[in-house]
Design a protein around this motif. Structure first.
Motif, PDB file in Angstrom:
ATOM      1  N   GLY A  35      47.949 -13.139  12.274  1.00  0.00           N
ATOM      2  CA  GLY A  35      48.502 -13.103  13.620  1.00  0.00           C
ATOM      3  C   GLY A  35      49.246 -11.816  13.901  1.00  0.00           C
ATOM      4  N   GLU A  36      49.900 -11.264  12.891  1.00  0.00           N
ATOM      5  CA  GLU A  36      50.620 -10.003  13.080  1.00  0.00           C
ATOM      6  C   GLU A  36      49.670  -8.840  13.325  1.00  0.00           C
ATOM      7  OE1 GLU A  36      53.261  -9.472   9.800  1.00  0.00           O
ATOM      8  OE2 GLU A  36      54.764 -10.858  10.616  1.00  0.00           O
ATOM      9  N   LEU A  37      48.445  -8.936  12.835  1.00  0.00           N
ATOM     10  CA  LEU A  37      47.455  -7.897  13.135  1.00  0.00           C
ATOM     11  C   LEU A  37      47.143  -7.863  14.624  1.00  0.00           C
ATOM     12  CD1 LEU A  37      44.941  -8.280  10.160  1.00  0.00           C
ATOM     13  CD2 LEU A  37      46.687  -6.514  10.476  1.00  0.00           C
ATOM     14  N   TYR A  38      47.069  -9.038  15.251  1.00  0.00           N
ATOM     15  CA  TYR A  38      46.854  -9.083  16.690  1.00  0.00           C
ATOM     16  C   TYR A  38      48.094  -8.628  17.450  1.00  0.00           C
ATOM     17  CZ  TYR A  38      42.508 -11.628  15.875  1.00  0.00           C
ATOM     18  OH  TYR A  38      41.239 -11.974  15.478  1.00  0.00           O
ATOM     19  N   GLU A  39      49.266  -8.976  16.936  1.00  0.00           N
ATOM     20  CA  GLU A  39      50.503  -8.572  17.599  1.00  0.00           C
ATOM     21  C   GLU A  39      50.658  -7.059  17.602  1.00  0.00           C
ATOM     22  OE1 GLU A  39      55.293  -9.625  17.319  1.00  0.00           O
ATOM     23  OE2 GLU A  39      54.058  -9.619  15.503  1.00  0.00           O
ATOM     24  N   SER A  40      50.288  -6.412  16.501  1.00  0.00           N
ATOM     25  CA  SER A  40      50.439  -4.958  16.390  1.00  0.00           C
ATOM     26  C   SER A  40      49.302  -4.191  17.054  1.00  0.00           C
ATOM     27  CB  SER A  40      50.509  -4.564  14.912  1.00  0.00           C
ATOM     28  OG  SER A  40      49.279  -4.866  14.251  1.00  0.00           O
ATOM     29  N   GLY A  41      48.230  -4.873  17.411  1.00  0.00           N
ATOM     30  CA  GLY A  41      47.098  -4.202  18.025  1.00  0.00           C
ATOM     31  C   GLY A  41      46.057  -3.714  17.042  1.00  0.00           C
ATOM     32  N   LEU A 123      57.336 -27.924  21.627  1.00  0.00           N
ATOM     33  CA  LEU A 123      57.397 -26.533  21.170  1.00  0.00           C
ATOM     34  C   LEU A 123      56.579 -26.421  19.895  1.00  0.00           C
ATOM     35  CD1 LEU A 123      61.229 -25.891  21.685  1.00  0.00           C
ATOM     36  CD2 LEU A 123      59.370 -25.172  23.203  1.00  0.00           C
ATOM     37  N   ALA A 124      55.298 -26.149  20.035  1.00  0.00           N
ATOM     38  CA  ALA A 124      54.419 -26.059  18.878  1.00  0.00           C
ATOM     39  C   ALA A 124      54.739 -24.808  18.055  1.00  0.00           C
ATOM     40  CB  ALA A 124      52.966 -26.012  19.336  1.00  0.00           C
ATOM     41  N   PRO A 125      54.475 -24.839  16.739  1.00  0.00           N
ATOM     42  CA  PRO A 125      54.653 -23.629  15.928  1.00  0.00           C
ATOM     43  C   PRO A 125      53.869 -22.467  16.522  1.00  0.00           C
ATOM     44  CG  PRO A 125      54.232 -25.537  14.529  1.00  0.00           C
ATOM     45  CD  PRO A 125      54.007 -25.984  15.935  1.00  0.00           C
ATOM     46  N   GLU A 126      54.488 -21.279  16.552  1.00  0.00           N
ATOM     47  CA  GLU A 126      53.913 -20.142  17.259  1.00  0.00           C
ATOM     48  C   GLU A 126      53.645 -18.979  16.319  1.00  0.00           C
ATOM     49  OE1 GLU A 126      56.969 -19.365  20.050  1.00  0.00           O
ATOM     50  OE2 GLU A 126      56.383 -20.954  21.446  1.00  0.00           O
ATOM     51  N   LEU A 127      52.540 -18.316  16.538  1.00  0.00           N
ATOM     52  CA  LEU A 127      52.209 -17.096  15.814  1.00  0.00           C
ATOM     53  C   LEU A 127      53.021 -15.925  16.361  1.00  0.00           C
ATOM     54  CD1 LEU A 127      48.324 -17.265  15.496  1.00  0.00           C
ATOM     55  CD2 LEU A 127      49.939 -17.093  13.602  1.00  0.00           C
ATOM     56  N   PRO A 128      53.167 -14.844  15.593  1.00  0.00           N
ATOM     57  CA  PRO A 128      53.824 -13.636  16.120  1.00  0.00           C
ATOM     58  C   PRO A 128      53.104 -13.134  17.368  1.00  0.00           C
ATOM     59  CG  PRO A 128      53.545 -13.467  13.742  1.00  0.00           C
ATOM     60  CD  PRO A 128      52.797 -14.698  14.174  1.00  0.00           C
ATOM     61  N   GLY A 129      53.890 -12.628  18.291  1.00  0.00           N
ATOM     62  CA  GLY A 129      53.319 -12.116  19.532  1.00  0.00           C
ATOM     63  C   GLY A 129      53.243 -13.126  20.649  1.00  0.00           C
ATOM     64  N   ILE A 131      54.580 -15.283  23.557  1.00  0.00           N
ATOM     65  CA  ILE A 131      55.692 -15.199  24.504  1.00  0.00           C
ATOM     66  C   ILE A 131      56.057 -16.611  24.932  1.00  0.00           C
ATOM     67  CG2 ILE A 131      56.456 -14.290  26.717  1.00  0.00           C
ATOM     68  CD1 ILE A 131      54.418 -12.051  26.369  1.00  0.00           C
ATOM     69  N   ALA A 132      57.347 -16.940  24.840  1.00  0.00           N
ATOM     70  CA  ALA A 132      57.795 -18.302  25.139  1.00  0.00           C
ATOM     71  C   ALA A 132      59.009 -18.259  26.047  1.00  0.00           C
ATOM     72  CB  ALA A 132      58.117 -19.039  23.840  1.00  0.00           C
ATOM     73  N   ALA A 180      60.233 -29.934  27.350  1.00  0.00           N
ATOM     74  CA  ALA A 180      60.680 -28.713  26.690  1.00  0.00           C
ATOM     75  C   ALA A 180      60.614 -27.537  27.657  1.00  0.00           C
ATOM     76  CB  ALA A 180      59.815 -28.436  25.461  1.00  0.00           C
ATOM     77  N   PRO A 181      61.458 -26.529  27.442  1.00  0.00           N
ATOM     78  CA  PRO A 181      61.381 -25.320  28.281  1.00  0.00           C
ATOM     79  C   PRO A 181      60.030 -24.625  28.100  1.00  0.00           C
ATOM     80  CG  PRO A 181      63.431 -25.382  27.011  1.00  0.00           C
ATOM     81  CD  PRO A 181      62.550 -26.447  26.449  1.00  0.00           C
ATOM     82  N   THR A 182      59.367 -24.328  29.185  1.00  0.00           N
ATOM     83  CA  THR A 182      58.058 -23.677  29.137  1.00  0.00           C
ATOM     84  C   THR A 182      57.982 -22.583  30.195  1.00  0.00           C
ATOM     85  OG1 THR A 182      57.115 -25.339  30.633  1.00  0.00           O
ATOM     86  CG2 THR A 182      56.892 -25.731  28.267  1.00  0.00           C
ATOM     87  N   LEU A 183      57.011 -21.716  30.050  1.00  0.00           N
ATOM     88  CA  LEU A 183      56.732 -20.699  31.052  1.00  0.00           C
ATOM     89  C   LEU A 183      55.723 -21.233  32.064  1.00  0.00           C
ATOM     90  CD1 LEU A 183      56.439 -17.602  28.691  1.00  0.00           C
ATOM     91  CD2 LEU A 183      58.399 -18.258  30.096  1.00  0.00           C
ATOM     92  N   ASP A 184      55.619 -20.537  33.189  1.00  0.00           N
ATOM     93  CA  ASP A 184      54.702 -20.981  34.245  1.00  0.00           C
ATOM     94  C   ASP A 184      53.246 -20.664  33.924  1.00  0.00           C
ATOM     95  OD1 ASP A 184      56.844 -21.910  35.711  1.00  0.00           O
ATOM     96  OD2 ASP A 184      57.121 -20.008  36.768  1.00  0.00           O
ATOM     97  N   THR A 185      53.034 -19.757  32.992  1.00  0.00           N
ATOM     98  CA  THR A 185      51.668 -19.382  32.635  1.00  0.00           C
ATOM     99  C   THR A 185      51.602 -19.131  31.139  1.00  0.00           C
ATOM    100  OG1 THR A 185      49.842 -17.875  33.142  1.00  0.00           O
ATOM    101  CG2 THR A 185      52.048 -16.917  32.996  1.00  0.00           C
ATOM    102  N   TYR A 186      50.437 -18.832  30.637  1.00  0.00           N
ATOM    103  CA  TYR A 186      50.252 -18.636  29.201  1.00  0.00           C
ATOM    104  C   TYR A 186      50.123 -17.149  28.887  1.00  0.00           C
ATOM    105  CZ  TYR A 186      49.253 -23.626  29.171  1.00  0.00           C
ATOM    106  OH  TYR A 186      49.337 -24.984  29.323  1.00  0.00           O
ATOM    107  N   PHE A 187      50.710 -16.757  27.758  1.00  0.00           N
ATOM    108  CA  PHE A 187      50.625 -15.396  27.283  1.00  0.00           C
ATOM    109  C   PHE A 187      50.230 -15.433  25.808  1.00  0.00           C
ATOM    110  CE2 PHE A 187      53.668 -15.371  30.740  1.00  0.00           C
ATOM    111  CZ  PHE A 187      53.286 -14.271  31.498  1.00  0.00           C
ATOM    112  N   GLY A 188      49.971 -14.289  25.261  1.00  0.00           N
ATOM    113  CA  GLY A 188      49.680 -14.208  23.840  1.00  0.00           C
ATOM    114  C   GLY A 188      48.483 -13.335  23.574  1.00  0.00           C
ATOM    115  N   VAL A 189      48.503 -12.691  22.427  1.00  0.00           N
ATOM    116  CA  VAL A 189      47.430 -11.773  22.078  1.00  0.00           C
ATOM    117  C   VAL A 189      46.528 -12.337  20.995  1.00  0.00           C
ATOM    118  CG1 VAL A 189      48.755  -9.739  22.748  1.00  0.00           C
ATOM    119  CG2 VAL A 189      48.958 -10.620  20.417  1.00  0.00           C
ATOM    120  N   SER A 190      46.923 -13.428  20.371  1.00  0.00           N
ATOM    121  CA  SER A 190      46.119 -14.015  19.297  1.00  0.00           C
ATOM    122  C   SER A 190      45.075 -14.966  19.867  1.00  0.00           C
ATOM    123  CB  SER A 190      47.012 -14.777  18.314  1.00  0.00           C
ATOM    124  OG  SER A 190      47.932 -13.916  17.682  1.00  0.00           O
ATOM    125  N   PRO A 191      43.946 -15.112  19.204  1.00  0.00           N
ATOM    126  CA  PRO A 191      42.938 -16.073  19.666  1.00  0.00           C
ATOM    127  C   PRO A 191      43.501 -17.492  19.663  1.00  0.00           C
ATOM    128  CG  PRO A 191      42.049 -14.608  17.984  1.00  0.00           C
ATOM    129  CD  PRO A 191      43.528 -14.375  18.011  1.00  0.00           C
TER     130      PRO A 191
END
Length: 227
Positions: A35-41, A123-129, A131-132, A180-191
């Motif tokens: 997941g950190e590979l996707y976070e770093s690009g 609040l599911a476990p989240e990979l690096p990158g 956004i919550a 749980a606190p959530t955002l209005d849309t989804y973000f993230g760089v990982s598949p």
């Protein structure tokens, strides 16, 4: 009694912590590093390059020292969980309930539900990158969910009459009714497939560790206290 609680909690926490490190290194950390590979690009979702063409992949070995510190903190955390579990054994013993390895495993399963499974529903476990929502709001919701779920399970296990069962059900459901606190849309760089795999593995590993912790702590608790 106090010495028995401290000794049992420390030993059970240390053994479970080592077991946790083994499972996390085997099943969780590889997905975390990916997941950190996707976070770093270094790796891009829907990119054209395969894993063998990624320039950042060799850096994974250099990341192991940083994750070793994280796993050391995990060891400390499991010792803390073990002490809380054994304190629960002591309170149950005062109420006339016995605890052994089998019952301890059930206690551990209840700990998993309260600390990991119930909060993961919001609040599911989240990979690096990933956004919550704002961190403080998530921490408050997580803490309230843990406390209310643990209280609800205790009401089911030790309460008497339909009032206790109803109160336990309300306590368990309340955080999820509030949401749980959530955002209005989804973000993230990982598949999304990788994120789902990571969340599933984190929960499965957590369940195994909690049940193992409860069984070890219950076995130690059932042994005669040293004189």
């Amino acid at each position: 009694m106090t010495k028995h609680v401290l000794t049992g909690g420390l030993i059970a926490g240390l053994v479970a912590g080592l077991f946790a490190v083994l499972l996390q290194l085997t099943f969780v950390v590889p997905l975390l590093l990916e997941g950190e590979l996707y976070e770093s690009g270094d790796r891009v979702h829907f990119g054209t390059g395969g894993p063998e063409s990624i320039a950042g992949a060799p850096a994974i070995d250099g990341e192991m020292m940083r994750h070793a510190g994280t796993l050391a903190m995990s060891l400390v955390s499991w010792i803390g969980f073990a002490l809380l579990l054994v304190v629960g054994f002591a309170l149950a013993a005062r109420a006339g309930h016995s605890v052994d390895a089998r019952k301890g495993a059930i206690w551990g399963l209840a700990g998993f539900i309260a600390v990991a499974l119930a909060p993961a529903m919001g609040l599911a476990p989240e990979l690096p990158g990933t956004i919550a929502a704002e961190l403080g709001a998530r921490q408050i919701w997580w803490s309230a969910t843990v406390v209310l779920t643990a209280g609800g399970l205790a009401a089911f296990a030790f309460g008497k009459g339909p009032v206790a069962v109803f109160a336990g059900a309300v306590a368990i459901a309340l955080p999820h009714i509030v949401g749980a606190p959530t955002l209005d849309t989804y973000f993230g760089v990982s598949p999304p497939e990788l994120s789902a795999h990571f969340a599933a593995r984190v929960l499965a590993v957590s369940a195994a560790i909690w049940v193992f912790l409860g069984a070890v702590a219950g076995w130690l608790w059932a042994r005669p206290a040293p004189t």
